[in-house]
Design a protein around this motif. Sequence first.
Motif, mmCIF file in Angstrom:
data_model
loop_
_atom_site.group_PDB
_atom_site.id
_atom_site.type_symbol
_atom_site.label_atom_id
_atom_site.label_comp_id
_atom_site.label_asym_id
_atom_site.label_seq_id
_atom_site.Cartn_x
_atom_site.Cartn_y
_atom_site.Cartn_z
ATOM 1 N N SER A 1 -4.473 -0.672 -15.037
ATOM 2 C CA SER A 1 -3.629 -0.107 -13.990
ATOM 3 C C SER A 1 -2.202 -0.650 -13.999
ATOM 4 O O SER A 1 -1.317 -0.068 -13.373
ATOM 5 C CB SER A 1 -4.261 -0.368 -12.620
ATOM 6 O OG SER A 1 -4.427 -1.761 -12.412
ATOM 7 N N TYR B 1 -4.547 -12.668 -10.170
ATOM 8 C CA TYR B 1 -5.477 -11.749 -9.529
ATOM 9 C C TYR B 1 -4.810 -11.141 -8.308
ATOM 10 O O TYR B 1 -3.804 -11.654 -7.815
ATOM 11 C CB TYR B 1 -6.743 -12.493 -9.077
ATOM 12 C CG TYR B 1 -7.685 -12.886 -10.190
ATOM 13 C CD1 TYR B 1 -7.390 -13.952 -11.026
ATOM 14 C CD2 TYR B 1 -8.878 -12.196 -10.385
ATOM 15 C CE1 TYR B 1 -8.255 -14.311 -12.042
ATOM 16 C CE2 TYR B 1 -9.750 -12.552 -11.405
ATOM 17 C CZ TYR B 1 -9.432 -13.618 -12.226
ATOM 18 O OH TYR B 1 -10.293 -13.965 -13.235
ATOM 19 N N ARG B 2 -5.402 -10.068 -7.815
ATOM 20 C CA ARG B 2 -4.932 -9.495 -6.555
ATOM 21 C C ARG B 2 -6.119 -8.977 -5.761
ATOM 22 O O ARG B 2 -7.162 -8.628 -6.318
ATOM 23 C CB ARG B 2 -3.918 -8.374 -6.787
ATOM 24 C CG ARG B 2 -4.475 -7.120 -7.439
ATOM 25 C CD ARG B 2 -3.332 -6.139 -7.731
ATOM 26 N NE ARG B 2 -3.817 -4.909 -8.352
ATOM 27 C CZ ARG B 2 -3.013 -3.960 -8.825
ATOM 28 N NH1 ARG B 2 -1.691 -4.097 -8.746
ATOM 29 N NH2 ARG B 2 -3.515 -2.881 -9.377
ATOM 30 N N GLN B 3 -5.908 -8.950 -4.450
ATOM 31 C CA GLN B 3 -6.936 -8.436 -3.557
ATOM 32 C C GLN B 3 -6.281 -7.596 -2.479
ATOM 33 O O GLN B 3 -5.481 -8.101 -1.685
ATOM 34 C CB GLN B 3 -7.757 -9.559 -2.940
ATOM 35 C CG GLN B 3 -8.959 -9.082 -2.152
ATOM 36 C CD GLN B 3 -9.931 -10.193 -1.820
ATOM 37 O OE1 GLN B 3 -9.586 -11.375 -1.850
ATOM 38 N NE2 GLN B 3 -11.167 -9.839 -1.524
ATOM 39 N N ALA B 4 -6.635 -6.331 -2.481
ATOM 40 C CA ALA B 4 -6.152 -5.414 -1.456
ATOM 41 C C ALA B 4 -7.154 -5.380 -0.304
ATOM 42 O O ALA B 4 -8.339 -5.698 -0.500
ATOM 43 C CB ALA B 4 -5.976 -4.023 -2.046
ATOM 44 N N GLY C 1 -10.013 -4.626 2.016
ATOM 45 C CA GLY C 1 -11.247 -3.876 1.832
ATOM 46 C C GLY C 1 -11.711 -3.755 0.395
ATOM 47 O O GLY C 1 -12.704 -3.054 0.123
ATOM 48 N N LYS C 2 -11.016 -4.420 -0.517
ATOM 49 C CA LYS C 2 -11.381 -4.330 -1.925
ATOM 50 C C LYS C 2 -11.690 -5.717 -2.484
ATOM 51 O O LYS C 2 -11.299 -6.734 -1.920
ATOM 52 C CB LYS C 2 -10.264 -3.675 -2.734
ATOM 53 C CG LYS C 2 -10.013 -2.223 -2.378
ATOM 54 C CD LYS C 2 -9.034 -1.582 -3.331
ATOM 55 C CE LYS C 2 -8.836 -0.108 -3.030
ATOM 56 N NZ LYS C 2 -7.885 0.527 -3.986
ATOM 57 N N GLU C 3 -12.390 -5.727 -3.615
ATOM 58 C CA GLU C 3 -12.695 -6.992 -4.268
ATOM 59 C C GLU C 3 -11.466 -7.511 -5.019
ATOM 60 O O GLU C 3 -10.585 -6.744 -5.398
ATOM 61 C CB GLU C 3 -13.862 -6.800 -5.243
ATOM 62 C CG GLU C 3 -15.185 -6.489 -4.565
ATOM 63 C CD GLU C 3 -16.340 -6.473 -5.542
ATOM 64 O OE1 GLU C 3 -17.485 -6.346 -5.085
ATOM 65 O OE2 GLU C 3 -16.097 -6.600 -6.759
ATOM 66 N N ARG C 4 -11.459 -8.820 -5.209
ATOM 67 C CA ARG C 4 -10.389 -9.417 -5.988
ATOM 68 C C ARG C 4 -10.518 -8.968 -7.444
ATOM 69 O O ARG C 4 -11.620 -8.964 -8.005
ATOM 70 C CB ARG C 4 -10.466 -10.945 -5.884
ATOM 71 C CG ARG C 4 -9.253 -11.669 -6.421
ATOM 72 C CD ARG C 4 -9.311 -13.153 -6.099
ATOM 73 N NE ARG C 4 -9.276 -13.400 -4.658
ATOM 74 C CZ ARG C 4 -9.121 -14.606 -4.137
ATOM 75 N NH1 ARG C 4 -9.005 -15.665 -4.933
ATOM 76 N NH2 ARG C 4 -9.088 -14.754 -2.830
ATOM 77 N N GLU C 5 -9.400 -8.592 -8.055
ATOM 78 C CA GLU C 5 -9.435 -8.104 -9.425
ATOM 79 C C GLU C 5 -8.412 -8.825 -10.289
ATOM 80 O O GLU C 5 -7.349 -9.220 -9.806
ATOM 81 C CB GLU C 5 -9.165 -6.593 -9.471
ATOM 82 C CG GLU C 5 -7.793 -6.193 -8.985
ATOM 83 C CD GLU C 5 -7.502 -4.711 -9.180
ATOM 84 O OE1 GLU C 5 -8.279 -4.017 -9.832
ATOM 85 O OE2 GLU C 5 -6.449 -4.267 -8.679
ATOM 86 N N ALA D 1 -1.047 -5.794 -2.235
ATOM 87 C CA ALA D 1 -2.193 -6.710 -2.223
ATOM 88 C C ALA D 1 -1.668 -8.127 -2.043
ATOM 89 O O ALA D 1 -0.457 -8.379 -2.122
ATOM 90 C CB ALA D 1 -2.979 -6.621 -3.526
ATOM 91 N N GLU E 1 0.006 1.455 -4.428
ATOM 92 C CA GLU E 1 -1.333 0.935 -4.721
ATOM 93 C C GLU E 1 -1.312 -0.476 -5.308
ATOM 94 O O GLU E 1 -2.366 -1.087 -5.501
ATOM 95 C CB GLU E 1 -2.105 1.879 -5.658
ATOM 96 C CG GLU E 1 -1.346 2.294 -6.900
ATOM 97 C CD GLU E 1 -0.671 3.644 -6.755
ATOM 98 O OE1 GLU E 1 -0.049 3.899 -5.688
ATOM 99 O OE2 GLU E 1 -0.738 4.442 -7.712
#
Length: 126
Positions: free
Chosen positions: A62, A37-40, A42-46, A91, A88
């Motif tokens: 992506s 997973y990754r989390q940038a 201000g963004k949710e973990r994806e 993260a 982009e």
Amino acid sequence: QVQLVESGGGLVQAGGSLRLSCASSGSTFSIDAMGWYRQAPGKERELVAAISPGARIKYADSVKGRFTISRDNAKNTVYLQMNSLKPEDTAVYYCNSGGSSTYSFGTLSYTSGDYWGQGTQVTVSS
């Protein structure tokens, strides 16, 4: 209790490559589904990628064609090879285990488990 230790993050220019590793202390690694997973900021973990015990694989749209997930059951390690990196992709990347995977109609689904690594920072400069 399973411990996951990630390594391999860093700073790279756009277009470059990195290889992340995640070593698991779990005694059932060979039958565990694993996920990255990754989390940038201000963004949710994806979910980035997942691999089943039978090495069936799922990628986020992506990263398809750029990232490759693999596993070495003899070393209790899962890898994420990241090529053609983009800004982009910046993260914190986390390894996950203890979850479950199902394979149906050619598609792998992965549900995260309770075990997470500490995360490794990946920064891609433009």
